[in-house]
Scaffold this motif. Structure first.
Motif, PDB file in Angstrom:
ATOM      1  N   VAL A  18       0.857  -1.191   0.000  1.00 40.31           N
ATOM      2  CA  VAL A  18       0.000   0.000   0.000  1.00 40.31           C
ATOM      3  C   VAL A  18       0.885   1.230   0.000  1.00 40.31           C
ATOM      4  N   GLY A  19       0.834   1.980  -1.080  1.00 39.21           N
ATOM      5  CA  GLY A  19       1.616   3.209  -1.160  1.00 39.21           C
ATOM      6  C   GLY A  19       3.107   2.958  -1.251  1.00 39.21           C
ATOM      7  N   TYR A  20       3.863   4.044  -1.047  1.00 35.69           N
ATOM      8  CA  TYR A  20       5.320   3.990  -1.201  1.00 35.69           C
ATOM      9  C   TYR A  20       6.010   4.709  -0.052  1.00 35.69           C
ATOM     10  N   VAL A  21       5.637   4.431   1.182  1.00 34.77           N
ATOM     11  CA  VAL A  21       6.200   5.143   2.325  1.00 34.77           C
ATOM     12  C   VAL A  21       7.712   5.001   2.392  1.00 34.77           C
ATOM     13  N   ASP A  22       8.240   3.829   2.048  1.00 34.47           N
ATOM     14  CA  ASP A  22       9.688   3.639   2.153  1.00 34.47           C
ATOM     15  C   ASP A  22      10.444   4.144   0.934  1.00 34.47           C
ATOM     16  N   GLY A  23       9.737   4.565  -0.109  1.00 30.86           N
ATOM     17  CA  GLY A  23      10.385   5.103  -1.297  1.00 30.86           C
ATOM     18  C   GLY A  23      10.966   4.056  -2.231  1.00 30.86           C
ATOM     19  N   VAL A  24      10.847   2.791  -1.896  1.00 36.46           N
ATOM     20  CA  VAL A  24      11.385   1.717  -2.734  1.00 36.46           C
ATOM     21  C   VAL A  24      10.328   1.337  -3.761  1.00 36.46           C
ATOM     22  N   LEU A  25      10.687   1.409  -5.039  1.00 34.71           N
ATOM     23  CA  LEU A  25       9.728   1.131  -6.106  1.00 34.71           C
ATOM     24  C   LEU A  25      10.027  -0.151  -6.869  1.00 34.71           C
ATOM     25  N   LYS A  26      11.160  -0.791  -6.599  1.00 32.44           N
ATOM     26  CA  LYS A  26      11.509  -2.031  -7.304  1.00 32.44           C
ATOM     27  C   LYS A  26      12.104  -3.023  -6.328  1.00 32.44           C
ATOM     28  N   THR A  40      -0.298 -14.846  -2.696  1.00 31.64           N
ATOM     29  CA  THR A  40      -1.034 -13.852  -3.474  1.00 31.64           C
ATOM     30  C   THR A  40      -0.409 -12.498  -3.165  1.00 31.64           C
ATOM     31  N   LEU A  41      -0.011 -11.784  -4.200  1.00 26.91           N
ATOM     32  CA  LEU A  41       0.587 -10.465  -4.058  1.00 26.91           C
ATOM     33  C   LEU A  41      -0.283  -9.453  -4.785  1.00 26.91           C
ATOM     34  N   PHE A  42      -0.519  -8.308  -4.147  1.00 30.04           N
ATOM     35  CA  PHE A  42      -1.257  -7.252  -4.836  1.00 30.04           C
ATOM     36  C   PHE A  42      -0.870  -5.898  -4.289  1.00 30.04           C
ATOM     37  N   GLY A  43      -1.088  -4.883  -5.093  1.00 30.11           N
ATOM     38  CA  GLY A  43      -0.758  -3.515  -4.691  1.00 30.11           C
ATOM     39  C   GLY A  43      -1.991  -2.638  -4.718  1.00 30.11           C
ATOM     40  N   VAL A  44      -1.940  -1.595  -3.901  1.00 26.90           N
ATOM     41  CA  VAL A  44      -3.050  -0.662  -3.787  1.00 26.90           C
ATOM     42  C   VAL A  44      -2.494   0.752  -3.845  1.00 26.90           C
ATOM     43  N   SER A  45      -3.129   1.601  -4.631  1.00 28.28           N
ATOM     44  CA  SER A  45      -2.753   3.006  -4.695  1.00 28.28           C
ATOM     45  C   SER A  45      -4.008   3.838  -4.944  1.00 28.28           C
ATOM     46  N   ASN A  46      -4.082   4.955  -4.298  1.00 26.29           N
ATOM     47  CA  ASN A  46      -5.207   5.867  -4.519  1.00 26.29           C
ATOM     48  C   ASN A  46      -4.859   6.978  -5.493  1.00 26.29           C
ATOM     49  N   ARG A  47      -3.642   6.971  -5.980  1.00 28.54           N
ATOM     50  CA  ARG A  47      -3.174   8.064  -6.842  1.00 28.54           C
ATOM     51  C   ARG A  47      -4.076   8.285  -8.060  1.00 28.54           C
ATOM     52  N   LEU A  48      -4.538   7.219  -8.693  1.00 26.60           N
ATOM     53  CA  LEU A  48      -5.333   7.365  -9.918  1.00 26.60           C
ATOM     54  C   LEU A  48      -6.840   7.367  -9.665  1.00 26.60           C
ATOM     55  N   ARG A  49      -7.249   7.400  -8.410  1.00 20.81           N
ATOM     56  CA  ARG A  49      -8.677   7.406  -8.074  1.00 20.81           C
ATOM     57  C   ARG A  49      -9.150   8.840  -7.890  1.00 20.81           C
TER      58      ARG A  49
END
Length: 108
Positions: A18-26, A40-49
């Protein structure tokens, strides 16, 4: 951090990013562990909502989750509560608190 959380997952465990609090993107992923543990792996972001989509999520949380918290059936694991102005300075400390949650108090 990502690899450590995957190693800690149980069989058929689920990992949400959820989000990128630690700044690590890869990060690298152990595909063998993914298959073996049936993760099961999944990501959540509100940026595009948009605002209405976010409001729907908030209403759903209020209706579906808050009653369980109020009744004591769900107890969030909160490591500490900090005022929002301290966010930039506290961020490195917060990253070390995983997997516990950090609450940011929004005053005013």
């Amino acid at each position: 951090m990502f690899a450590e959380t995957l190693r800690a997952l149980a069989y058929e465990g689920r990992h949400a990013t959820v989000g990128y609090v630690d700044g690590v993107l890869k990060s690298e992923i152990d595909i063998e562990a993914l298959h073996t543990k049936r993760m099961t792996l999944f990501g959540v972001s509100n940026r595009l909502r948009n605002a209405e989509q976010r409001a729907v999520t908030v209403r759903g949380f209020a209706a579906d989750i808050l009653p369980f918290i109020a009744a004591g059936k769900i107890r969030p694991l909160v490591d500490r509560v900090s005022p929002s102005p301290s966010f930039p300075q506290r961020r490195p400390t917060w990253i070390q608190c995983a997997p516990r949650k950090i609450a940011v108090r929004m005053d005013g």
